[in-house]
Write a protein that holds these residues in place. Structure first.
Motif, PDB file in Angstrom:
ATOM      1  N   ALA A 124       0.757  -1.375  -0.024  1.00  0.00           N
ATOM      2  CA  ALA A 124      -0.258  -0.074   0.046  1.00  0.00           C
ATOM      3  C   ALA A 124       0.791   1.067   0.070  1.00  0.00           C
ATOM      4  O   ALA A 124       0.321   2.290  -0.552  1.00  0.00           O
ATOM      5  N   ARG A 125       2.205   1.142   0.417  1.00  0.00           N
ATOM      6  CA  ARG A 125       3.148   2.300   0.532  1.00  0.00           C
ATOM      7  C   ARG A 125       3.771   2.647  -0.868  1.00  0.00           C
ATOM      8  O   ARG A 125       4.471   3.371  -0.751  1.00  0.00           O
ATOM      9  N   SER A 126       3.606   1.709  -1.675  1.00  0.00           N
ATOM     10  CA  SER A 126       4.246   1.818  -3.028  1.00  0.00           C
ATOM     11  C   SER A 126       3.888   3.156  -3.747  1.00  0.00           C
ATOM     12  O   SER A 126       4.680   3.841  -4.534  1.00  0.00           O
ATOM     13  N   SER A 127       2.550   3.456  -3.542  1.00  0.00           N
ATOM     14  CA  SER A 127       2.072   4.812  -4.259  1.00  0.00           C
ATOM     15  C   SER A 127       2.896   5.833  -3.768  1.00  0.00           C
ATOM     16  O   SER A 127       3.205   7.037  -4.367  1.00  0.00           O
ATOM     17  N   LEU A 179     -11.417   7.799  -8.307  1.00  0.00           N
ATOM     18  CA  LEU A 179     -10.204   6.783  -8.483  1.00  0.00           C
ATOM     19  C   LEU A 179     -10.387   5.595  -9.261  1.00  0.00           C
ATOM     20  O   LEU A 179     -11.803   5.118  -8.989  1.00  0.00           O
ATOM     21  N   LEU A 180      -9.667   5.298 -10.115  1.00  0.00           N
ATOM     22  CA  LEU A 180      -9.977   4.272 -11.175  1.00  0.00           C
ATOM     23  C   LEU A 180      -9.740   2.925 -10.289  1.00  0.00           C
ATOM     24  O   LEU A 180     -10.279   1.891 -10.208  1.00  0.00           O
ATOM     25  N   ARG A 181      -8.943   2.986  -9.126  1.00  0.00           N
ATOM     26  CA  ARG A 181      -8.447   1.992  -8.217  1.00  0.00           C
ATOM     27  C   ARG A 181      -8.971   2.351  -6.947  1.00  0.00           C
ATOM     28  O   ARG A 181      -9.993   2.749  -6.822  1.00  0.00           O
ATOM     29  N   GLY A 182      -7.823   2.476  -5.701  1.00  0.00           N
ATOM     30  CA  GLY A 182      -8.089   2.916  -4.609  1.00  0.00           C
ATOM     31  C   GLY A 182      -8.991   2.025  -3.639  1.00  0.00           C
ATOM     32  O   GLY A 182      -9.577   1.027  -4.080  1.00  0.00           O
ATOM     33  N   SER A 183      -9.213   2.629  -2.273  1.00  0.00           N
ATOM     34  CA  SER A 183      -9.914   1.863  -1.452  1.00  0.00           C
ATOM     35  C   SER A 183     -10.750   2.857  -0.719  1.00  0.00           C
ATOM     36  O   SER A 183     -10.385   3.629  -0.461  1.00  0.00           O
ATOM     37  N   PRO A 184     -11.938   2.397  -0.243  1.00  0.00           N
ATOM     38  CA  PRO A 184     -12.713   3.247   0.702  1.00  0.00           C
ATOM     39  C   PRO A 184     -12.248   3.192   2.166  1.00  0.00           C
ATOM     40  O   PRO A 184     -12.581   4.077   2.958  1.00  0.00           O
ATOM     41  N   THR A 185     -11.056   2.348   2.549  1.00  0.00           N
ATOM     42  CA  THR A 185     -10.351   2.533   3.892  1.00  0.00           C
ATOM     43  C   THR A 185      -9.142   2.981   3.812  1.00  0.00           C
ATOM     44  O   THR A 185      -8.355   2.906   4.622  1.00  0.00           O
ATOM     45  N   SER A 186      -8.528   3.619   2.535  1.00  0.00           N
ATOM     46  CA  SER A 186      -7.241   3.926   2.238  1.00  0.00           C
ATOM     47  C   SER A 186      -7.002   5.307   3.128  1.00  0.00           C
ATOM     48  O   SER A 186      -7.733   6.055   3.508  1.00  0.00           O
ATOM     49  N   HIS A 187      -5.696   5.753   3.036  1.00  0.00           N
ATOM     50  CA  HIS A 187      -5.488   7.187   3.856  1.00  0.00           C
ATOM     51  C   HIS A 187      -6.204   8.230   3.162  1.00  0.00           C
ATOM     52  O   HIS A 187      -6.579   9.224   3.863  1.00  0.00           O
ATOM     53  N   VAL A 188      -6.162   8.076   1.658  1.00  0.00           N
ATOM     54  CA  VAL A 188      -7.009   9.091   0.882  1.00  0.00           C
ATOM     55  C   VAL A 188      -8.306   9.452   1.513  1.00  0.00           C
ATOM     56  O   VAL A 188      -8.966  10.304   1.560  1.00  0.00           O
ATOM     57  N   ILE A 452      -9.419  -9.639  11.653  1.00  0.00           N
ATOM     58  CA  ILE A 452     -10.197 -10.698  11.849  1.00  0.00           C
ATOM     59  C   ILE A 452     -10.355 -11.231  10.166  1.00  0.00           C
ATOM     60  O   ILE A 452      -9.965 -12.367  10.056  1.00  0.00           O
ATOM     61  N   PHE A 453     -10.029 -10.317   9.560  1.00  0.00           N
ATOM     62  CA  PHE A 453     -10.201 -10.989   7.889  1.00  0.00           C
ATOM     63  C   PHE A 453      -8.679 -11.223   7.210  1.00  0.00           C
ATOM     64  O   PHE A 453      -8.603 -11.504   6.208  1.00  0.00           O
ATOM     65  N   ALA A 454      -7.510 -10.801   8.098  1.00  0.00           N
ATOM     66  CA  ALA A 454      -6.193 -10.871   7.585  1.00  0.00           C
ATOM     67  C   ALA A 454      -6.061 -10.072   6.377  1.00  0.00           C
ATOM     68  O   ALA A 454      -5.337 -10.486   5.380  1.00  0.00           O
ATOM     69  N   CYS A 455      -6.646  -8.834   6.353  1.00  0.00           N
ATOM     70  CA  CYS A 455      -6.461  -8.100   5.147  1.00  0.00           C
ATOM     71  C   CYS A 455      -6.335  -6.611   5.454  1.00  0.00           C
ATOM     72  O   CYS A 455      -6.866  -5.992   6.383  1.00  0.00           O
ATOM     73  N   ASP A 456      -5.251  -6.175   4.883  1.00  0.00           N
ATOM     74  CA  ASP A 456      -4.789  -4.511   5.072  1.00  0.00           C
ATOM     75  C   ASP A 456      -6.094  -3.621   4.462  1.00  0.00           C
ATOM     76  O   ASP A 456      -6.389  -3.787   3.338  1.00  0.00           O
ATOM     77  N   ARG A 457      -6.603  -2.966   5.538  1.00  0.00           N
ATOM     78  CA  ARG A 457      -7.673  -2.129   5.022  1.00  0.00           C
ATOM     79  C   ARG A 457      -7.381  -1.150   4.012  1.00  0.00           C
ATOM     80  O   ARG A 457      -8.275  -0.357   3.746  1.00  0.00           O
ATOM     81  N   SER A 458      -5.940  -0.588   3.750  1.00  0.00           N
ATOM     82  CA  SER A 458      -5.719   0.149   2.979  1.00  0.00           C
ATOM     83  C   SER A 458      -5.330  -0.361   1.723  1.00  0.00           C
ATOM     84  O   SER A 458      -5.257   0.492   0.600  1.00  0.00           O
ATOM     85  N   ASN A 459      -5.402  -1.567   1.347  1.00  0.00           N
ATOM     86  CA  ASN A 459      -5.253  -2.017   0.244  1.00  0.00           C
ATOM     87  C   ASN A 459      -6.624  -2.249  -0.550  1.00  0.00           C
ATOM     88  O   ASN A 459      -7.607  -2.818  -0.397  1.00  0.00           O
ATOM     89  N   GLY A 460      -6.782  -1.459  -1.563  1.00  0.00           N
ATOM     90  CA  GLY A 460      -8.008  -1.674  -2.640  1.00  0.00           C
ATOM     91  C   GLY A 460      -8.047  -2.915  -3.223  1.00  0.00           C
ATOM     92  O   GLY A 460      -9.361  -3.246  -3.266  1.00  0.00           O
ATOM     93  N   ALA A 461      -7.205  -3.706  -3.348  1.00  0.00           N
ATOM     94  CA  ALA A 461      -7.532  -4.907  -3.921  1.00  0.00           C
ATOM     95  C   ALA A 461      -8.352  -5.963  -3.171  1.00  0.00           C
ATOM     96  O   ALA A 461      -8.694  -6.818  -3.412  1.00  0.00           O
ATOM     97  N   LEU A 462      -8.142  -5.633  -1.969  1.00  0.00           N
ATOM     98  CA  LEU A 462      -8.727  -6.453  -0.767  1.00  0.00           C
ATOM     99  C   LEU A 462     -10.163  -5.889  -0.049  1.00  0.00           C
ATOM    100  O   LEU A 462     -10.677  -6.539   0.617  1.00  0.00           O
TER     101      LEU A 462
END
Length: 539
Positions: A124-127, A179-188, A452-462
Motif C-alpha cells: 500500500a505504501r508503494s504509491s 479513483l480508478l483503483r483505490g480503497s474506501p479504507t485508504s489514507h486518502v 479478523i479478515f487478515a486483510c490490510d484495510r488500505s489495500n484496494g485489491a482486498l
C-alpha cells in the motif's frame, strides 16, 4: 459503464458521501520535461537541493494539515531523511549517473520491492514512493515538484492518489475525487471524509474523455458530460442530501439521542486541540478518543512532558466535566516515528506497536504518563491503552502508571491515576474480554476488522473482503458489549463504523450505547439514531 458517448456513467464504491458537479480533470502520474546533466559535483548538489525541496514541501503540507494527515506523510519525510538509503544514490552519481537517472533507478527498485512484498502494508505504501520519485524528478527537471494547479470545484480523476497529492489540491471550492483503483479504507479516503469531499473508488477503466462530471458519493457513480435528464436527477439527489443534512443539524441541538428508550451517548474523536473549534463539537457528550500520535509528528523531535501536558489540559478545560478519553501513543503499524518505532519490521501491523512499543520504550512512555497523571487532576480524564493482546500487558501499563503517579506526588506535584481502559482491536482480546480488569473498553473497529479478515484495510485489491457488517465482526462487538452490560463496565466504539449511518442499526442491536464519531459526522449520526428509534429506518 452505462450510456453513450454523451452522458457516460460509471459505478464504483463509495469512499466519502457527498455530491460534486464541476470540470472533469484527469491527473496523470509521472514526470515531464527533460534535463541536461552537469558535472558530478553539480549533479550531487542538484539532487540534494531537490530532495530538500521535496522534503520541505511535504513537511509544510503535514504542518498545515495536522492530525492524521501529518502522521501519514511522516513515512515520506522519513525516507527523504534516510541517509543510508540516500548514500547509495549519491554513490551512483559519483560513478557517472545523472541525478534524475540515479534517483529514478533507486526509487523504481524500492517500489518494485514494496509491490512484490507479501505484507499488504508495504504494498500500500508503494504509491507514496512513486509520489516521492516523481516529485523529486520534476524538481530536478525545472518544475516545482507540486502537482499542476487544479481549478476549484473540479472532479479530479486519477488511477490512485497519494495523500500528499490530495493535500496539495485546494478543496475550498468543493469538488470531488474519482479513483480508478483505490480503497474506501485508504489514507486518502480518510482524509476525504474528514474534509467532507465526496469520493468514489474502484471505477475501473475510464477513457480520457469528458469536459464536465457529476460525482455522486452516495450512489457511487461518476457521470461524464451529463445530458439534461442526468443533470436533473443529480440535482434532485443533491437537494435531498442537502435537506437531510439541514434537518440533521436541527436534531443535533436536541439534548440527547435515544433508541428504544435508552440514551445513546455520542462522543467525538479528535487528534488536535484545534479540532474542537468545529461548530458541532459543542454538542458532543464528551471526547471518546483523543489520538496523541500527532504530538510525535512535530519536526522538533519527541515531545517533552510540558508540551504534552498543555495539550491534554486544553482539551480537559474545553470539556469541563464531560469525559475525555485520551489514548496513549499508538505508534507503529502505518505510523512510523523516527527515534521511537522499530525500523525494518517485516510486518509492522503485527509488530511492536501501540502498548507493546510503549512498554518496550519506557523512557518515552513515562514522559507521556507523567503528563497524563498531572492532567488527570484537572478534569474527567480516562486513559486507554491501544493494541492490547493479553491481560498482563494492561497490568504492566497500570503498574508503570501507578509508579509514575507516586513519584510525582513524592516530588510535590499534583497527580492522580485516572480510570484505565483498553482498545479492543485484537481478536484475542475480544474473545477473552472477561479476563481484562479494565475500567472501560473502546472497540477500534478498523483494526479489529483488519485482523479478523487478515486483510490490510488500505489495500484496494482486498477492499471487497473487508466487510464491517460481517457476522464475525458483529459477533466480537456484541460479545464485548454484552460483557460490559453484565459487568457494569462502559463499552464504546470509536472506529469508522460509528460514523457510518449504514452500520448504526447493527451496532445498536449488538448492545452498544456509546459511540465516538468525527465531529463532522455527529449531526448525521444523531439524525440516523432518531430515525431508527422512530422506525423510519435509513431511507
Amino acid at each position: 459503464m452505462q450510456g453513450s458517448a454523451a452522458g457516460l456513467a460509471y459505478r464504483g464504491r463509495t469512499a466519502s458521501i457527498g455530491f460534486a458537479h464541476g470540470p472533469f480533470v484527469r491527473v496523470d502520474a509521472g514526470t515531464h520535461g527533460e534535463r541536461v546533466a552537469g558535472a558530478l559535483a553539480e549533479e550531487a548538489l542538484a539532487l540534494r537541493k531537490a530532495i530538500d525541496a521535496a522534503s520541505g514541501q511535504i513537511a509544510e503540507l503535514a504542518a498545515v494539515a495536522g492530525g492524521e494527515a501529518a502522521q501519514i506523510l511522516e513515512f515520506q519525510v522519513a525516507l527523504l531523511e534516510d541517509e543510508d538509503f540516500l548514500q547509495a544514490i549519491f554513490a551512483s552519481i559519483g560513478q557517472g549517473a545523472a541525478a534524475d537517472v540515479a534517483w529514478r533507478s533507486a526509487l523504481d527498485e524500492q517500489i518494485a520491492d514494496y509491490e512484490s512484498a507479501e505484507d499488504e502494508y508495504l504494498k500500500a505504501r508503494s504509491s507514496d514512493l512513486a509520489d516521492l520519485r516523481d516529485r523529486v524528478i520534476n524538481i530536478l527537471r525545472g518544475g516545482e515538484g507540486q502537482a499542476p494547479k487544479i481549478p476549484g470545484g473540479s472532479v479530479v480523476c486519477a488511477d490512485d492518489l497519494p495523500p500528499s497529492r490530495f493535500l496539495e489540491i485546494d478543496w475550498s471550492a468543493g469538488g470531488g475525487l474519482a479513483l480508478l483503483r483505490g480503497s474506501p479504507t485508504s489514507h486518502v479516503a480518510m482524509l476525504a471524509r474528514a474534509r467532507g469531499i465526496p469520493m468514489v473508488v474502484q471505477l475501473g477503466a475510464i477513457p480520457e474523455v469528458g469536459v464536465t462530471a457529476l460525482l455522486d458519493g452516495e450512489g457511487a457513480t461518476l457521470e461524464l458530460d451529463p445530458n439534461a435528464e442526468q443533470l436533473r436527477l443529480f440535482e434532485k439527489r443533491r437537494e435531498i442530501h442537502r435537506k437531510s443534512r439541514a434537518s440533521a443539524r436541527a436534531i443535533l441541538r436536541r439534548p440527547t439521542a435515544s433508541w428504544r428508550g435508552e440514551r445513546i451517548k455520542l462522543l467525538i474523536n479528535i487528534q488536535r486541540v484545534e479540532e474542537l473549534d468545529h461548530a458541532d463539537a459543542q454538542y458532543a457528550d464528551g471526547i471518546g478518543l483523543m489520538r496523541t500520535e500527532f504530538l510525535l509528528t512535530d519536526r522538533g523531535g519527541l515531545p517533552d512532558e510540558e508540551t504534552q501536558f498543555r495539550a491534554y489540559d486544553a482539551v480537559l478545560r474545553w470539556a469541563e466535566r464531560r469525559p475525555v478519553t485520551i489514548r496513549t501513543f499508538d505508534a507503529g503499524g502505518d505510523k512510523p516515528v523516527p527515534g521511537f518505532t522499530i525500523d525494518g519490521e517485516a510486518n509492522p501491523f503485527l509488530g511492536v506497536r501501540g502498548l507493546r512499543l510503549c512498554l518496550a520504550r519506557p523512557e518515552i512512555f513515562i514522559i507521556q504518563l507523567r503528563a497524563l497523571a498531572r492532567a488527570a487532576v484537572r478534569g474527567n480524564l480516562k486513559v486507554m491503552f491501544p493494541m492490547v493482546t493479553a491481560p498482563d500487558e494492561l497490568e504492566a501499563g497500570r503498574k508503570l502508571f501507578a509508579e509514575v503517579v507516586q513519584r510525582l506526588q513524592a516530588e510535590g506535584i499534583a497527580a492522580m491515576l485516572p480510570e484505565l481502559g483498553i482498545m479492543v482491536e485484537v481478536p484475542a482480546a475480544a474473545l477473552a474480554i472477561a479476563s481484562f480488569k479494565a475500567a472501560f473498553f473502546s472497540i477500534g473497529s478498523n483494526d479489529l476488522a483488519q485482523y479478523i479478515f487478515a486483510c490490510d484495510r488500505s489495500n484496494g485489491a482486498l477492499a471487497s473482503l473487508v466487510n464491517p457488517l460481517h457476522p464475525a465482526v458483529l459477533e466480537l462487538i456484541a460479545r464485548t458489549a454484552e460483557h460490559g452490560r453484565r459487568s457494569g463496565i462502559s463499552v464504546s466504539l470509536c472506529g469508522d463504523m460509528a460514523s457510518d449511518p449504514r452500520c448504526l442499526s447493527a451496532l445498536l442491536n449488538c448492545g452498544l450505547r456509546e459511540l465516538s464519531v468525527n465531529a463532522s459526522a455527529l449531526a448525521q449520526i444523531k439524525q440516523t439514531i432518531d430515525r431508527l428509534s422512530s422506525g423510519a429506518g435509513l431511507g
